[in-house]
Design an enzyme around this catalytic site. Structure first.
Site, PDB file in Angstrom:
ATOM      1  N   CYS A  64       0.835  -1.208   0.000  1.00  0.00           N
ATOM      2  CA  CYS A  64       0.000   0.000   0.000  1.00  0.00           C
ATOM      3  C   CYS A  64       0.873   1.263   0.000  1.00  0.00           C
ATOM      4  O   CYS A  64       1.530   1.565   0.996  1.00  0.00           O
ATOM      5  CB  CYS A  64      -0.911  -0.042   1.221  1.00  0.00           C
ATOM      6  SG  CYS A  64      -1.773   1.484   1.588  1.00  0.00           S
ATOM      7  N   CYS A  67       0.111   3.803   2.674  1.00  0.00           N
ATOM      8  CA  CYS A  67       0.611   3.295   3.963  1.00  0.00           C
ATOM      9  C   CYS A  67       2.093   3.619   4.117  1.00  0.00           C
ATOM     10  O   CYS A  67       2.547   3.984   5.205  1.00  0.00           O
ATOM     11  CB  CYS A  67       0.394   1.786   4.070  1.00  0.00           C
ATOM     12  SG  CYS A  67      -1.335   1.278   4.007  1.00  0.00           S
TER      13      CYS A  67
END
Length: 140
Positions: A64, A67
């Protein structure tokens, strides 16, 4: 009519190219090591690590890009917190049961816990100042 079609095709083409470039840049974001003050939370230690304090928990995954953008922010937050407040991280690929328990449907999701109970939730990339402000609302 042909001129309008050419202009529309050019705009769409430019949008597609810029989108591809942006995605490539996000995928190539460097991985940042976690601060030593960040807790790695698992199903086994979650309850113990979140009781009797305020903890912001980041639900994330290695693939991600947003993230990965949050990692340095969370490191800074962890450095700025007093002893009764902490940052924790849960890898949703490893701890699927915890992600499911807390109904995490998109990442990054940050859940703020006070004494082991959820008090607030944020989805997406947030700033250090925003997170500290939200955490300090529950610091007593």
């Amino acid at each position: 009519m042909e001129t309008a079609l050419i202009i529309i095709a050019t705009v769409i083409g430019a949008f597609v190219v810029l989108n591809i470039i942006a995605r490539m840049k996000m995928k190539n974001l460097p991985t940042v090591a976690d601060n030593q003050n960040i807790l790695t939370l698992t199903e086994k230690n979650f309850q113990q690590q979140t009781k009797s304090k305020v903890v912001i928990v980041d639900f994330w995954a290695a693939w991600c890009a947003p993230c990965r953008m949050m990692a340095p922010v969370l490191n800074d937050v962890a450095d700025a917190l007093p002893g009764n407040m902490q940052v924790g991280k849960i890898n949703v690929e490893v701890e699927k049961a915890l992600a499911q328990k807390f109904n995490v449907r998109s990442i990054p999701t940050l859940i703020l816990f006070k004494d082991g109970k959820e008090v607030n939730r944020f989805v997406g990339v947030k700033t250090k100042d925003f997170l500290l402000k939200e955490m300090n609302k529950f610091n007593v």
